[in-house]
Write a protein that holds these residues in place. Structure first.
Motif, PDB file in Angstrom:
ATOM      1  N   LYS A   3       1.762   1.103   7.482  1.00  0.00           N
ATOM      2  CA  LYS A   3       0.914   1.008   6.288  1.00  0.00           C
ATOM      3  C   LYS A   3      -0.207   0.001   6.482  1.00  0.00           C
ATOM      4  CE  LYS A   3       3.910   2.148   2.479  1.00  0.00           C
ATOM      5  NZ  LYS A   3       4.812   1.597   1.483  1.00  0.00           N
ATOM      6  N   THR A   7      -4.069   1.011   6.215  1.00  0.00           N
ATOM      7  CA  THR A   7      -4.957   0.401   5.217  1.00  0.00           C
ATOM      8  C   THR A   7      -6.124  -0.292   5.913  1.00  0.00           C
ATOM      9  OG1 THR A   7      -2.888  -0.113   4.113  1.00  0.00           O
ATOM     10  CG2 THR A   7      -4.877  -0.865   3.045  1.00  0.00           C
ATOM     11  N   LYS A  10      -8.618   2.259   6.951  1.00  0.00           N
ATOM     12  CA  LYS A  10      -9.322   2.796   5.776  1.00  0.00           C
ATOM     13  C   LYS A  10     -10.357   1.785   5.273  1.00  0.00           C
ATOM     14  CE  LYS A  10      -9.664   5.380   1.896  1.00  0.00           C
ATOM     15  NZ  LYS A  10     -11.050   5.714   1.868  1.00  0.00           N
ATOM     16  N   GLN A  11      -9.956   0.499   5.255  1.00  0.00           N
ATOM     17  CA  GLN A  11     -10.852  -0.522   4.715  1.00  0.00           C
ATOM     18  C   GLN A  11     -12.052  -0.776   5.627  1.00  0.00           C
ATOM     19  OE1 GLN A  11     -10.944  -2.323   1.789  1.00  0.00           O
ATOM     20  NE2 GLN A  11      -9.403  -0.911   1.020  1.00  0.00           N
ATOM     21  N   THR A 146     -14.755 -14.160   0.481  1.00  0.00           N
ATOM     22  CA  THR A 146     -14.256 -12.795   0.675  1.00  0.00           C
ATOM     23  C   THR A 146     -14.960 -12.175   1.894  1.00  0.00           C
ATOM     24  OG1 THR A 146     -15.904 -11.874  -0.830  1.00  0.00           O
ATOM     25  CG2 THR A 146     -13.779 -12.470  -1.785  1.00  0.00           C
ATOM     26  N   PRO A 147     -14.383 -11.081   2.420  1.00  0.00           N
ATOM     27  CA  PRO A 147     -14.908 -10.540   3.682  1.00  0.00           C
ATOM     28  C   PRO A 147     -16.391 -10.159   3.629  1.00  0.00           C
ATOM     29  CG  PRO A 147     -12.811  -9.518   3.139  1.00  0.00           C
ATOM     30  CD  PRO A 147     -13.179 -10.363   1.971  1.00  0.00           C
TER      31      PRO A 147
ATOM     32  N   PHE B 261       0.187 -13.176   2.290  1.00  0.00           N
ATOM     33  CA  PHE B 261       0.046 -11.813   2.800  1.00  0.00           C
ATOM     34  C   PHE B 261      -1.441 -11.478   2.697  1.00  0.00           C
ATOM     35  CE2 PHE B 261       1.112  -7.074   2.211  1.00  0.00           C
ATOM     36  CZ  PHE B 261       1.226  -6.878   3.573  1.00  0.00           C
ATOM     37  N   PRO B 263      -3.840  -9.298   4.121  1.00  0.00           N
ATOM     38  CA  PRO B 263      -4.657  -8.079   4.012  1.00  0.00           C
ATOM     39  C   PRO B 263      -4.996  -7.678   2.566  1.00  0.00           C
ATOM     40  CG  PRO B 263      -2.987  -7.798   5.692  1.00  0.00           C
ATOM     41  CD  PRO B 263      -2.701  -9.103   5.018  1.00  0.00           C
ATOM     42  N   ALA B 266      -7.669  -9.912   1.068  1.00  0.00           N
ATOM     43  CA  ALA B 266      -9.035  -9.618   1.513  1.00  0.00           C
ATOM     44  C   ALA B 266      -9.563  -8.342   0.855  1.00  0.00           C
ATOM     45  CB  ALA B 266      -9.060  -9.477   3.032  1.00  0.00           C
ATOM     46  N   TYR B 267      -8.726  -7.294   0.815  1.00  0.00           N
ATOM     47  CA  TYR B 267      -9.197  -6.004   0.288  1.00  0.00           C
ATOM     48  C   TYR B 267      -9.477  -6.102  -1.213  1.00  0.00           C
ATOM     49  CZ  TYR B 267      -7.047  -4.504   4.697  1.00  0.00           C
ATOM     50  OH  TYR B 267      -6.682  -4.388   6.007  1.00  0.00           O
ATOM     51  N   GLY B 269     -10.019  -8.789  -2.850  1.00  0.00           N
ATOM     52  CA  GLY B 269     -11.133  -9.717  -3.050  1.00  0.00           C
ATOM     53  C   GLY B 269     -12.461  -8.965  -3.024  1.00  0.00           C
ATOM     54  N   ARG B 270     -12.578  -8.054  -2.068  1.00  0.00           N
ATOM     55  CA  ARG B 270     -13.812  -7.274  -1.975  1.00  0.00           C
ATOM     56  C   ARG B 270     -13.903  -6.251  -3.125  1.00  0.00           C
ATOM     57  NH1 ARG B 270     -15.185  -2.351  -0.669  1.00  0.00           N
ATOM     58  NH2 ARG B 270     -13.094  -1.770   0.026  1.00  0.00           N
ATOM     59  N   LEU B 271     -12.773  -5.605  -3.432  1.00  0.00           N
ATOM     60  CA  LEU B 271     -12.805  -4.574  -4.481  1.00  0.00           C
ATOM     61  C   LEU B 271     -13.145  -5.173  -5.845  1.00  0.00           C
ATOM     62  CD1 LEU B 271      -9.788  -2.473  -3.239  1.00  0.00           C
ATOM     63  CD2 LEU B 271     -12.091  -1.577  -3.637  1.00  0.00           C
ATOM     64  N   ARG B 272     -12.721  -6.407  -6.072  1.00  0.00           N
ATOM     65  CA  ARG B 272     -13.089  -7.093  -7.310  1.00  0.00           C
ATOM     66  C   ARG B 272     -14.614  -7.130  -7.413  1.00  0.00           C
ATOM     67  NH1 ARG B 272     -14.688 -12.328  -7.831  1.00  0.00           N
ATOM     68  NH2 ARG B 272     -14.668 -13.188  -9.942  1.00  0.00           N
ATOM     69  N   GLU B 319      -8.535   3.586  -3.043  1.00  0.00           N
ATOM     70  CA  GLU B 319      -8.403   2.342  -2.266  1.00  0.00           C
ATOM     71  C   GLU B 319      -7.480   1.363  -2.984  1.00  0.00           C
ATOM     72  OE1 GLU B 319     -11.873   0.482  -0.628  1.00  0.00           O
ATOM     73  OE2 GLU B 319     -13.056   2.305  -0.854  1.00  0.00           O
ATOM     74  N   GLN B 322      -3.921   2.542  -2.644  1.00  0.00           N
ATOM     75  CA  GLN B 322      -3.389   2.336  -1.293  1.00  0.00           C
ATOM     76  C   GLN B 322      -3.031   0.859  -1.054  1.00  0.00           C
ATOM     77  OE1 GLN B 322      -6.000   2.979   2.065  1.00  0.00           O
ATOM     78  NE2 GLN B 322      -4.323   3.789   3.296  1.00  0.00           N
ATOM     79  N   VAL B 323      -3.922  -0.031  -1.491  1.00  0.00           N
ATOM     80  CA  VAL B 323      -3.658  -1.458  -1.281  1.00  0.00           C
ATOM     81  C   VAL B 323      -2.465  -1.902  -2.140  1.00  0.00           C
ATOM     82  CG1 VAL B 323      -4.616  -3.789  -1.409  1.00  0.00           C
ATOM     83  CG2 VAL B 323      -6.069  -1.900  -0.662  1.00  0.00           C
ATOM     84  N   ASP B 325       0.087  -0.101  -2.878  1.00  0.00           N
ATOM     85  CA  ASP B 325       1.286   0.366  -2.176  1.00  0.00           C
ATOM     86  C   ASP B 325       1.646  -0.620  -1.067  1.00  0.00           C
ATOM     87  OD1 ASP B 325       3.351   2.102  -1.402  1.00  0.00           O
ATOM     88  OD2 ASP B 325       2.062   2.935   0.173  1.00  0.00           O
ATOM     89  N   LEU B 326       0.616  -1.060  -0.353  1.00  0.00           N
ATOM     90  CA  LEU B 326       0.829  -2.033   0.714  1.00  0.00           C
ATOM     91  C   LEU B 326       1.426  -3.329   0.153  1.00  0.00           C
ATOM     92  CD1 LEU B 326       0.244  -2.806   3.706  1.00  0.00           C
ATOM     93  CD2 LEU B 326      -2.022  -3.548   2.960  1.00  0.00           C
ATOM     94  N   SER B 329       5.115  -2.869  -1.663  1.00  0.00           N
ATOM     95  CA  SER B 329       6.218  -2.404  -0.826  1.00  0.00           C
ATOM     96  C   SER B 329       6.521  -3.382   0.316  1.00  0.00           C
ATOM     97  CB  SER B 329       5.922  -1.008  -0.270  1.00  0.00           C
ATOM     98  OG  SER B 329       4.851  -1.085   0.650  1.00  0.00           O
ATOM     99  N   ARG B 444      -7.050 -11.146 -20.452  1.00  0.00           N
ATOM    100  CA  ARG B 444      -5.932 -12.106 -20.531  1.00  0.00           C
ATOM    101  C   ARG B 444      -5.015 -11.845 -21.714  1.00  0.00           C
ATOM    102  NH1 ARG B 444      -9.602 -16.202 -19.005  1.00  0.00           N
ATOM    103  NH2 ARG B 444      -9.131 -16.993 -16.945  1.00  0.00           N
TER     104      ARG B 444
END
Lengths: 247, 503
Positions: A3, A7, A10-11, A146-147, B261, B263, B266-267, B269-272, B319, B322-323, B325-326, B329, B444
């Protein structure tokens, strides 16, 4: 594990090529305003009168970008005939007076203190002090980690201890209740040290100017770099840091 | 509660309609109501021509009601009988210099001199400007140690002071002292020309710009009988959901970061940032500043921009899933989230938690459903599957709300008609001698503004209550008997506002 790899694929790679390549913000974004100096004096006066921040000098056709919160009311009232906001996010200056803006901002790189460039140009550690802001400046400073922005690739980091810092990065109008904490933090930073003021609040009290509960930053610390905005776009902050220390 | 007047969210009424009770009746009614699932929406004081008054707004189920009473110099504390009153009572004492007798934990809220120049009830002289200079609750014992954190924290975070009483790693007690962000918002607002109000309101809490602007705009609209065009309501609702999406997505990333954790941190953070950029499309500002104004919005998105918003939501939805789920899980995440910082339902009810934290503990209150404003009447409510009250639940509730908000925003985007609206007239006037309370559900939780006008239509009192005012106590309780190393994780799982609380 699978996973994680899926991911990651995908990212993909998301870091911006700025400043090597220019970056275009959405046309709705309100950055550096353009002033029509030939505007009808009546329109200019109406904008000045309506400006919630009282940042407009109609006679001089001037905006105090340290006070302005970029709300866009003047653009709407004048239908763009007096003031029109552009998507230009490069707004940092080295002197407060340079924010009394009549249509152009000086080149920040040329005005920064040369010894700071020598000292901190390759490695800059900052201690952020959130002093009474609305947490928008803080959030958009944090986002530099952030990235997409990836601040650390420029050798710039926000650190936990003032003892490890080369300066303080102040956001907020400085409430009376934060004055001592701010001064203590500044004291704890070893000299030579730089002071950066970020956002309308730190520059002028912002929306809260006039409150008995705030103490203007300029009466407390010598500010070296001024970054306007409410809040400044992360790119405004990044651009100012890069120009001032590495330009 | 029969002596309280039923009121409607966002509907102004003449102040003379508000019942004025004798203090004993006022107190008894409040205690009876809050003991039977009633909750405090507002409870504050105000002063007019030298006469001070207490005003309370209570919610019970789908009903709101209000009443007032003359402010006594001192009174038997309500907190002594119901914990929900704790901060409200201390705030009143701090602002007006009156004393709730036998308050179980009487101390300043924001640390400032009272507004009436009365003798200080906390025995402070305010010569030193440090809210945390105060005798904290202490646990005594040979192996007990104390940890003090803040006001300046390790990251780029707002200031506040946390005092832990620990036995080894275990936190026996956490005390939270805020006030460092106090800018005097409530005192400032009534003194300002109306043109400055929208800007100050947007600065109450930048991450809740849309929420606070909505509470303010709805109050003004009701007090000045402004009509809001339907497309403007649609845009305002979308903006509130985008604000929620940005914050919840960012929080899930930060929670992931707090358990190392990286990943998803980071993901997300960008999606925000993607959602903040959508707010730029709507408002011209990443936090939505400059969009909501009394009478509507400053801009209706063009069809091109509506398409951009829809495409972006379509793009990021898979996206986010998927994140998630990561994140959810991963065993290392589960090990840290599961069972950490539990606030059980009974405790949540007793302290009156709201919003994400309340729902994660099983309190199914969402102001969007109970007191709908804007376009929320037609919204199907979000459903929640995890109500155990720990970090995992608070994270999962956020994820469920993200999915719900994406649907909501997508549906609403389909209903924006083409064509621009006239710019809302900034020259509004307020009805004299009136009262209005507004309630909304930003990310909030329950946020409420209350406005009282005087005989000239000036603002007599502007009261703001951030959801954090209810929920900081929840964080302190969540930490009991947890490891101190779990504090950042718990703190992030609540993610409360300092500036919204400190005002």
């Amino acid at each position: 594990m699978l996973k994680l790899i899926q991911t990651r694929l995908k990212q993909g790679y998301r870091t911006s090529a700025f400043p090597r390549k220019p970056i275009n913000l959405h046309p709705s974004y309100r950055g550096r305003p353009e002033i029509n100096r030939d505007c009808d004096p009546e329109v200019a006066a109406r904008c000045a009168e309506a400006c919630p921040q009282e940042a407009i000098d109609a006679e001089k056709r001037r905006i105090d970008l340290g006070r302005c919160v970029f709300c866009g009311l003047c653009q709407q009232l004048s239908e763009g005939r007096f003031i029109r906001f552009t998507t230009d996010f490069r707004l940092g200056v080295a002197e407060r007076d340079q924010l009394l803006y009549q249509g152009s901002l000086p080149d920040l790189a040329a005005h920064s203190k040369q010894h700071f460039k020598k000292l901190f140009g390759r490695s800059l550690q900052l201690r952020e002090v959130s002093a009474g802001g609305c947490n928008a400046c803080e959030a958009d400073t944090n986002v530099l980690n952030t990235p997409f922005f990836d601040l650390s690739r420029f050798g710039i980091q926000f650190v936990a201890s003032p003892r490890h810092a080369d300066g303080v990065f102040v956001t907020g109008p400085v409430p009376r209740n934060m004055k001592t904490a701010l001064l203590d933090t500044y004291q704890a930073v070893p000299a030579p040290k730089v002071v950066i003021a970020c956002g309308s609040c730190a520059l002028s009290g912002g929306p809260f100017r006039g409150s008995d509960e705030i103490v203007p930053l300029e009466t407390l610390l010598p500010v070296d770099l001024f970054i306007p905005g409410c809040p400044p776009h992360p790119l405004t902050i990044l651009d100012a840091l890069l120009k001032y220390f590495k330009g | 509660m029969d002596n309280f007047l039923p009121i409607t969210n966002g509907c102004a009424i003449p102040r003379k309609e508000l019942p004025i009770l004798e203090f004993p009746h006022f107190r008894d009614s409040l205690l009876a109501s809050t003991a039977a699932n009633g909750n405090i929406v507002q409870f504050f004081g105000y002063e007019e021509n030298g006469t001070a008054t207490l005003l309370a707004v209570i919610r019970k189920g789908y009903d709101l009601s209000a009443a007032q009473c003359a402010m006594p110099k001192e009174f038997p504390s309500l907190t002594a009988e119901n914990w929900k009153f704790n901060l409200f009572e201390r705030e009143i004492a701090e602002q007006f210099g009156i004393r709730p007798l036998h308050h179980p934990w009487f101390k300043p809220v924001r640390y400032h001199a009272n507004w009436r120049g009365a003798p200080d009830v906390f025995g402070a002289d305010y010569q030193t400007d440090i809210p945390g200079l105060y005798d904290y609750f202490r646990v005594e014992g040979e192996h007990i140690h104390e940890v003090a954190v803040g006001p300046v924290h390790a990251g780029i975070i707002e200031p506040g002071h946390f005092r832990f009483q620990c036995f080894g790693e275990k936190v026996l007690h956490l005390e939270i002292q805020l006030g460092y962000q106090h800018r005097g918002v409530e005192r400032l607002l009534p003194t300002l020309p109306f043109k400055r109000l929208p800007i100050v309101v947007e600065g109450i809490a930048g991450d809740t710009t849309i929420g606070n602007s909505l509470c303010f705009a709805q109050a003004v609209e009701s007090l000045s009988s402004l009509k809001v065009p339907d497309p403007a309501r649609v845009v305002r609702t979308i903006a509130l959901e985008l604000e929620r999406l940005a914050c919840h997505v960012g929080d899930l990333g930060a929670l992931s970061g707090d358990v190392a954790f990286n990943p998803p941190a980071a993901y997300y953070g960008r999606l925000r940032g993607e959602f903040l950029n959508l707010l730029v499309v709507l408002a011209g500002n990443r936090f939505g500043k400059g969009l909501v104004r009394p009478g509507g919005v400053t801009k209706i998105p063009t069809p091109d921009n509506v398409a951009l918003l829809r495409d972006k939501i379509k793009e990021v939805r898979p996206e986010i899933i998927q994140v998630a789920d990561l994140l959810f899980s991963a065993h290392s995440v589960q090990a840290r989230f599961e069972g950490c910082g539990r606030v059980d339902r009974a405790t949540a009810e007793a302290v009156g938690l709201v919003g994400v934290a309340g729902r994660a503990s099983g309190l199914d209150y969402d102001a969007r459903e109970f007191f709908p404003t804007e376009k929320y009447k037609m919204m199907s409510p979000c459903s929640y599957n995890r109500k155990r009250g720990g970090v995992y639940s608070r994270a999962w509730v956020r994820y469920e709300e993200i999915c719900h908000s994406l649907n909501l925003a997508e549906d609403l985007l389909g209903t924006i008609p083409e064509g621009d609206l006239p710019f809302p007239d900034p020259n509004w006037r307020l009805a004299p001698d009136s009262f209005v309370v507004t309630v909304n559900e930003p990310w909030r939780g329950e946020l409420s503004h209350c406005l009282l006008t005087d005989a000239q239509g000036k603002i007599l009192r502007y009261k703001v209550k951030d959801p954090s005012f209810h929920n900081w106590t929840g964080l302190a309780l969540a930490l009991r008997n947890q490891e101190i190393s779990d504090f950042p994780l718990n703190n992030k799982s609540f993610n409360l506002s300092y500036c919204g609380f400190d005002l």
